[in-house]
Design a protein around this motif. Structure first.
Motif, PDB file in Angstrom:
ATOM      1  N   ASP A  41       0.716  -1.208   0.127  1.00 36.37           N
ATOM      2  CA  ASP A  41      -0.117   0.017  -0.235  1.00 36.37           C
ATOM      3  C   ASP A  41       0.880   1.287  -0.167  1.00 36.37           C
ATOM      4  O   ASP A  41       0.419   2.329  -0.357  1.00 36.37           O
ATOM      5  CB  ASP A  41      -0.975   0.027   1.049  1.00 36.37           C
ATOM      6  CG  ASP A  41      -0.277  -0.181   2.638  1.00 36.37           C
ATOM      7  OD1 ASP A  41       0.818  -1.048   2.492  1.00 36.37           O
ATOM      8  OD2 ASP A  41      -0.708   0.442   3.678  1.00 36.37           O
ATOM      9  N   ILE A  42       2.122   1.263   0.158  1.00 32.31           N
ATOM     10  CA  ILE A  42       2.880   2.147   0.391  1.00 32.31           C
ATOM     11  C   ILE A  42       3.860   2.404  -0.942  1.00 32.31           C
ATOM     12  O   ILE A  42       4.183   1.583  -1.535  1.00 32.31           O
ATOM     13  CB  ILE A  42       3.908   2.424   1.798  1.00 32.31           C
ATOM     14  CG1 ILE A  42       3.479   1.983   2.872  1.00 32.31           C
ATOM     15  CG2 ILE A  42       4.850   3.184   1.652  1.00 32.31           C
ATOM     16  CD1 ILE A  42       3.982   1.502   4.078  1.00 32.31           C
ATOM     17  N   SER A  43       3.771   3.666  -1.346  1.00 30.22           N
ATOM     18  CA  SER A  43       4.855   4.149  -2.494  1.00 30.22           C
ATOM     19  C   SER A  43       5.304   5.046  -2.461  1.00 30.22           C
ATOM     20  O   SER A  43       5.247   6.065  -1.600  1.00 30.22           O
ATOM     21  CB  SER A  43       3.724   4.433  -3.670  1.00 30.22           C
ATOM     22  OG  SER A  43       4.321   4.851  -4.838  1.00 30.22           O
ATOM     23  N   ARG A  44       6.717   4.856  -2.997  1.00 33.18           N
ATOM     24  CA  ARG A  44       7.945   6.048  -2.779  1.00 33.18           C
ATOM     25  C   ARG A  44       7.715   6.681  -3.890  1.00 33.18           C
ATOM     26  O   ARG A  44       8.424   7.945  -3.803  1.00 33.18           O
ATOM     27  CB  ARG A  44       9.204   5.184  -2.707  1.00 33.18           C
ATOM     28  CG  ARG A  44       9.434   4.336  -1.628  1.00 33.18           C
ATOM     29  CD  ARG A  44      10.794   3.477  -1.603  1.00 33.18           C
ATOM     30  NE  ARG A  44      11.851   4.456  -1.832  1.00 33.18           N
ATOM     31  CZ  ARG A  44      13.123   3.667  -1.695  1.00 33.18           C
ATOM     32  NH1 ARG A  44      13.370   2.516  -1.717  1.00 33.18           N
ATOM     33  NH2 ARG A  44      14.187   4.816  -1.808  1.00 33.18           N
ATOM     34  N   GLU A  45       6.801   6.524  -4.884  1.00 33.50           N
ATOM     35  CA  GLU A  45       6.724   7.392  -5.927  1.00 33.50           C
ATOM     36  C   GLU A  45       5.145   7.591  -6.278  1.00 33.50           C
ATOM     37  O   GLU A  45       4.674   6.561  -6.665  1.00 33.50           O
ATOM     38  CB  GLU A  45       7.527   6.925  -7.063  1.00 33.50           C
ATOM     39  CG  GLU A  45       8.897   6.744  -6.819  1.00 33.50           C
ATOM     40  CD  GLU A  45       9.777   6.117  -8.087  1.00 33.50           C
ATOM     41  OE1 GLU A  45       9.047   5.695  -8.974  1.00 33.50           O
ATOM     42  OE2 GLU A  45      11.091   5.750  -7.991  1.00 33.50           O
ATOM     43  N   GLY A  46       4.700   8.446  -6.281  1.00 33.31           N
ATOM     44  CA  GLY A  46       3.234   8.900  -6.831  1.00 33.31           C
ATOM     45  C   GLY A  46       2.408   8.504  -5.678  1.00 33.31           C
ATOM     46  O   GLY A  46       2.686   8.195  -4.471  1.00 33.31           O
ATOM     47  N   GLU A  47       1.036   8.234  -5.956  1.00 32.33           N
ATOM     48  CA  GLU A  47      -0.110   7.882  -5.313  1.00 32.33           C
ATOM     49  C   GLU A  47      -0.055   6.411  -4.560  1.00 32.33           C
ATOM     50  O   GLU A  47       0.400   5.603  -5.191  1.00 32.33           O
ATOM     51  CB  GLU A  47      -1.174   8.002  -5.847  1.00 32.33           C
ATOM     52  CG  GLU A  47      -1.558   9.563  -6.343  1.00 32.33           C
ATOM     53  CD  GLU A  47      -1.935  10.634  -5.373  1.00 32.33           C
ATOM     54  OE1 GLU A  47      -2.302  10.168  -4.367  1.00 32.33           O
ATOM     55  OE2 GLU A  47      -1.227  11.578  -5.364  1.00 32.33           O
ATOM     56  N   PRO A  48      -0.237   6.426  -3.337  1.00 32.34           N
ATOM     57  CA  PRO A  48      -0.277   5.175  -2.612  1.00 32.34           C
ATOM     58  C   PRO A  48      -1.187   4.143  -3.529  1.00 32.34           C
ATOM     59  O   PRO A  48      -2.403   4.793  -4.073  1.00 32.34           O
ATOM     60  CB  PRO A  48      -1.231   5.525  -1.278  1.00 32.34           C
ATOM     61  CG  PRO A  48      -0.760   6.916  -0.894  1.00 32.34           C
ATOM     62  CD  PRO A  48      -0.620   7.536  -2.302  1.00 32.34           C
ATOM     63  N   GLY A  54      18.310   1.693  -3.455  1.00 29.85           N
ATOM     64  CA  GLY A  54      17.798   3.076  -3.936  1.00 29.85           C
ATOM     65  C   GLY A  54      16.705   3.098  -4.834  1.00 29.85           C
ATOM     66  O   GLY A  54      15.864   3.969  -4.790  1.00 29.85           O
ATOM     67  N   ALA A  55      16.372   1.998  -5.452  1.00 28.63           N
ATOM     68  CA  ALA A  55      15.370   2.253  -6.316  1.00 28.63           C
ATOM     69  C   ALA A  55      14.051   1.557  -5.361  1.00 28.63           C
ATOM     70  O   ALA A  55      14.352   1.005  -4.316  1.00 28.63           O
ATOM     71  CB  ALA A  55      15.188   1.035  -7.505  1.00 28.63           C
ATOM     72  N   SER A  56      12.662   1.649  -5.932  1.00 33.22           N
ATOM     73  CA  SER A  56      11.930   1.183  -5.077  1.00 33.22           C
ATOM     74  C   SER A  56      11.572  -0.554  -5.150  1.00 33.22           C
ATOM     75  O   SER A  56      11.634  -1.105  -6.099  1.00 33.22           O
ATOM     76  CB  SER A  56      10.359   1.642  -5.849  1.00 33.22           C
ATOM     77  OG  SER A  56       9.030   1.356  -5.013  1.00 33.22           O
ATOM     78  N   ASN A  57      11.515  -0.918  -3.949  1.00 32.18           N
ATOM     79  CA  ASN A  57      11.576  -2.575  -3.726  1.00 32.18           C
ATOM     80  C   ASN A  57      10.111  -3.069  -4.115  1.00 32.18           C
ATOM     81  O   ASN A  57       8.934  -2.421  -4.074  1.00 32.18           O
ATOM     82  CB  ASN A  57      11.941  -2.878  -2.542  1.00 32.18           C
ATOM     83  CG  ASN A  57      12.275  -4.219  -2.503  1.00 32.18           C
ATOM     84  OD1 ASN A  57      12.802  -4.849  -3.331  1.00 32.18           O
ATOM     85  ND2 ASN A  57      12.813  -4.424  -1.111  1.00 32.18           N
ATOM     86  N   SER A  58      10.092  -4.415  -4.556  1.00 33.53           N
ATOM     87  CA  SER A  58       8.717  -4.834  -4.622  1.00 33.53           C
ATOM     88  C   SER A  58       9.142  -6.446  -4.395  1.00 33.53           C
ATOM     89  O   SER A  58      10.154  -6.917  -4.744  1.00 33.53           O
ATOM     90  CB  SER A  58       8.228  -4.556  -6.183  1.00 33.53           C
ATOM     91  OG  SER A  58       8.869  -5.461  -7.139  1.00 33.53           O
TER      92      SER A  58
END
Length: 284
Positions: free
Chosen positions: A29-36, A243-247
């Protein structure tokens, strides 16, 4: 299989794992970029993870809204189980606003939902919360430990710069039979103590960082039957994508790094990680 670049310049998909594993702790549910993200937005991330051998996840709530999201996601997707709690860094603000008791009551209500298998993440964080908030964190932690034991749920613990105090509280209260040190960050001696107590240690992408020799030493003394793997997404992205967004689809990078440290074949470690998760949480 050759890794393919993912869309929008994101990290490439790693080679699939030979046996599917569980992302033990994620925050979709958490985003480091943009909307959740909304619950209905999770399908692509879950499918991308499954395509590389991460076919189950535990979605963790940290605050009232996140707890509701976790339960809704677990109801919507068969590959998702939920954890609910009040994160230690959220607790002082809830106490100051007079909202802690009501929020904790709702955690207790959600904890008995059949798709909720975890109470957590709870614990102590002396890095982000100043000393005046530590007493509130500890009281919350004790209440979560009690809730996990009363409901028969797994306890997932957040521990940052608070190792001795976390172990003290668990000794005082009596840890649940199934206790997980989420995103393990302790040293070799703490790992040995957790193993002695029978706690599970969950390792994230931090174990792949060049500077994390201490974590790798801790991993090396952890028996395979007490190991788990996680993302803590969208944070703690493993090397070489730090440093990038994880998934969850990046879990294979961490699994392969863990296998190298342990001197285990990747399929052997995958089998252990999958079996440990099913033993802790039950079937998805």
């Amino acid at each position: 299989m050759t890794s393919q670049p993912s869309r929008r310049g994101e990290p490439e998909d790693p080679d699939p794992l030979p046996i599917a594993v569980v992302d033990n702790h994620t925050h979709l549910d958490i985003s480091r970029e943009g909307e959740p993200a909304g619950v209905g937005d999770l399908g692509p991330a879950l499918r991308a993870a499954a395509a590389v051998g991460v076919d189950r996840v535990v979605q963790i709530g940290c605050d009232p809204a996140g707890n509701e999201f976790a339960v809704a996601a677990a109801e919507e997707y068969g590959s998702v189980l939920a954890g609910v709690a009040l994160h230690p860094n959220e607790v002082p603000g809830l106490v100051a606003a007079g909202r802690f008791d009501a929020a904790m009551d709702r955690v207790s209500e959600l904890a008995v939902h059949p798709r909720v298998r975890v109470v957590g993440e709870t614990g102590l964080d002396f890095f982000r919360t100043p000393p005046e908030g530590h007493a509130a964190q500890e009281e919350s932690f004790r209440r979560h430990v009690d809730l996990a034991k009363r409901t028969g749920r797994v306890l997932q613990i957040h521990d940052r710069d608070s190792h001795d105090d976390v172990l003290r509280v668990l000794a005082d209260e009596g840890a649940p039979e199934r206790t997980v040190m989420h995103c393990f960050s302790g040293d070799l001696e703490m790992a040995r103590e957790c193993v002695r107590r029978g706690y599970h240690l969950s390792f994230s992408g931090t174990v792949t960082f060049k500077s994390a020799k201490g974590l790798r030493d801790a991993l090396a003394v952890t028996p395979p039957e007490l190991l788990l793997v996680e993302t803590d997404a969208p944070y703690l992205t493993p090397h070489p994508w730090r440093g990038a967004s994880n998934s969850p689809r990046l879990v294979p990078l961490t699994v392969r790094a863990m296998a190298a440290v342990l001197g285990l074949a990747v399929p052997t470690l995958c089998q252990a990680l999958s079996e440990n998760s099913e033993r802790l949480y039950g079937p998805w």
